[in-house]
Design an enzyme around this catalytic site. Structure first.
Site, PDB file in Angstrom:
ATOM      1  N   MET A   7       7.090  -5.721   2.821  1.00 20.74           N
ATOM      2  CA  MET A   7       7.433  -5.131   1.526  1.00 20.74           C
ATOM      3  C   MET A   7       8.248  -6.156   0.750  1.00 20.74           C
ATOM      4  O   MET A   7       9.432  -6.368   1.033  1.00 20.74           O
ATOM      5  CB  MET A   7       8.203  -3.820   1.697  1.00 20.74           C
ATOM      6  CG  MET A   7       7.392  -2.722   2.369  1.00 20.74           C
ATOM      7  SD  MET A   7       8.247  -1.124   2.392  1.00 20.74           S
ATOM      8  CE  MET A   7       8.264  -0.719   0.648  1.00 20.74           C
ATOM      9  N   CYS A  97      -1.470  -6.876  -2.077  1.00 16.20           N
ATOM     10  CA  CYS A  97      -0.332  -6.775  -2.994  1.00 16.20           C
ATOM     11  C   CYS A  97      -0.794  -6.275  -4.363  1.00 16.20           C
ATOM     12  O   CYS A  97      -1.686  -6.861  -4.977  1.00 16.20           O
ATOM     13  CB  CYS A  97       0.362  -8.124  -3.144  1.00 16.20           C
ATOM     14  SG  CYS A  97       1.778  -8.066  -4.272  1.00 16.20           S
ATOM     15  N   LYS A 138      -4.548  -7.843   5.716  1.00 14.03           N
ATOM     16  CA  LYS A 138      -4.149  -6.537   5.200  1.00 14.03           C
ATOM     17  C   LYS A 138      -4.797  -6.357   3.827  1.00 14.03           C
ATOM     18  O   LYS A 138      -4.658  -7.209   2.955  1.00 14.03           O
ATOM     19  CB  LYS A 138      -2.628  -6.432   5.078  1.00 14.03           C
ATOM     20  CG  LYS A 138      -2.131  -5.045   4.652  1.00 14.03           C
ATOM     21  CD  LYS A 138      -0.601  -4.975   4.732  1.00 14.03           C
ATOM     22  CE  LYS A 138      -0.110  -3.544   4.494  1.00 14.03           C
ATOM     23  NZ  LYS A 138      -0.251  -3.112   3.090  1.00 14.03           N
ATOM     24  N   ASN A 201      -2.657   2.476   7.268  1.00 17.74           N
ATOM     25  CA  ASN A 201      -1.378   2.330   6.569  1.00 17.74           C
ATOM     26  C   ASN A 201      -1.369   3.218   5.319  1.00 17.74           C
ATOM     27  O   ASN A 201      -2.390   3.363   4.657  1.00 17.74           O
ATOM     28  CB  ASN A 201      -1.184   0.855   6.199  1.00 17.74           C
ATOM     29  CG  ASN A 201       0.023   0.601   5.306  1.00 17.74           C
ATOM     30  OD1 ASN A 201      -0.083  -0.060   4.284  1.00 17.74           O
ATOM     31  ND2 ASN A 201       1.175   1.110   5.682  1.00 17.74           N
ATOM     32  N   GLY A 202      -0.209   3.804   5.016  1.00 17.61           N
ATOM     33  CA  GLY A 202      -0.062   4.563   3.779  1.00 17.61           C
ATOM     34  C   GLY A 202       0.426   5.986   3.977  1.00 17.61           C
ATOM     35  O   GLY A 202      -0.209   6.762   4.701  1.00 17.61           O
ATOM     36  N   GLY A 225       5.983   1.668   6.475  1.00 16.51           N
ATOM     37  CA  GLY A 225       6.840   0.857   5.619  1.00 16.51           C
ATOM     38  C   GLY A 225       7.989   1.665   5.064  1.00 16.51           C
ATOM     39  O   GLY A 225       9.059   1.749   5.661  1.00 16.51           O
TER      40      GLY A 225
END
Length: 328
Positions: A7, A97, A138, A201-202, A225
């Site tokens: 992050m 990103c 990623k 992820n998420g 994250g």
């Protein structure tokens, strides 16, 4: 396997050190190291990933995989080869990103509109580093939409990546709920049997979220994250442990502050502590109190004194638990 997400501007070496001390995290990915038009010196990699001076691990012994971001396959390969000489526990590539400045410089999620380029980048890096160095990537589901999610995942697979993390949103969707976990399962079905290890992820904020994500994606492995920053005990809970109380987080505050004081300019130090407390207050009522007390403080000496007082105030487990039990 449970990974701590990269992050930018938040989850740096300082916070990695603190968060991995509570257990549950199997590996971290660093903030991105931007590759533009030059071969970076070793110190540039170490500045972002100081864990490279400690065998590529945090103080708690958790491996940290450096992440590279760029769009030039050859230049990324050359930098990856140099990075590999520092013996990292793998090299990760950023295709996710969503930052406008990064995308405008042809980096991150914008590359998902060019699956062929994505594949060439992964292939070039894979060829450039020793076979024993894992290469991962990623990605998001796409840039403006998810129409090419399968194309990108297949390009990464065919290029020889060992692992693929999929953030279950497009760049356009940003970080707005929900994360489209079922879409990851669809992408997985489009890949051959011999494929990278897939990691979902998420929007994983609780152990229950983790269980639902695993069920909908078919992925055993997860990356977390913001959930881990908000609740430093999340990884521990997902791995089957008991919730981590505020009394175990309080002793990490002086460690965090010491690391910030050593790495961050004086005028920005207070902001870093408030930034973390701003996340913590959504999980721990005592962190809300701490945030309110420090909101107007900017002087590092005053904050250091406050941290010492916090140790005395919340150091006793029973006192800390009583305060954290209050509703936010």
């Amino acid at each position: 396997m449970l990974l701590l997400a990269p992050m930018e501007g938040l989850l740096d070496a300082t916070l990695r050190d603190v968060l991995t001390r509570l257990g549950g995290v199997d590996r971290c990915t660093s903030e991105f190291i931007r590759i533009t038009n030059t071969l970076l010196p070793e110190r540039a990699f170490i500045r972002v990933v100081p864990e490279l001076l400690n065998g590529g691990r945090t103080a708690a012994g958790v491996p940290v995989r450096p992440q590279l971001l760029g769009s030039d396959p050859q230049l990324l390969a050359e930098n990856a080869a140099r990075l590999a000489t520092l013996n990292p526990p793998g090299i990760d590539l950023n295709f996710g990103c969503p930052a406008k400045t990064v995308n405008n410089s042809r980096g991150g999620a914008v590359l998902l509109d060019e699956p062929e380029l994505v594949g060439r980048i992964v292939a070039a890096v894979r060829r450039a580093v020793p076979a024993q160095v894992p290469v991962s990537a990623k990605m998001r589901l796409g840039y403006l939409d998810d129409a090419r999610a399968e194309d990108n995942a297949l390009a990464i697979t065919e290029a020889g990546a060992d692992e693929l993390v999929i953030h279950a949103r497009t760049k356009a969707q940003g970080y707005k709920p929900p994360a489209h976990w079922a879409r990851i399962a669809q992408v997985a079905q489009a890949l051959p049997a011999k494929r990278p290890v897939l990691i979902a992820n998420g929007e994983i904020w609780t152990a229950e979220d983790a269980a639902r994500c695993r069920a909908l994606t078919g992925c055993e492995h997860l990356m977390i994250g913001r959930g881990q920053i908000t609740d430093p005990g999340l990884a521990h809970a997902i791995q089957g442990g008991e919730p981590v109380p505020w009394s175990r987080i309080v002793p990490l505050l002086p460690l965090f502050w010491a690391r910030v004081s050593a790495r961050v300019e004086r005028r920005h130090r207070a902001g870093r502590l408030k930034q973390w407390l701003n996340y913590l207050r959504h999980r721990h009522a005592a962190a809300q109190q701490a945030f309110d007390e420090l909101r107007l403080h900017h002087d590092p000496e005053a904050i250091a004194a406050w941290i010492e007082q916090a140790q005395q105030r919340w150091g006793r487990p029973e006192a800390a638990e009583a305060r954290s039990a209050q509703p936010c």
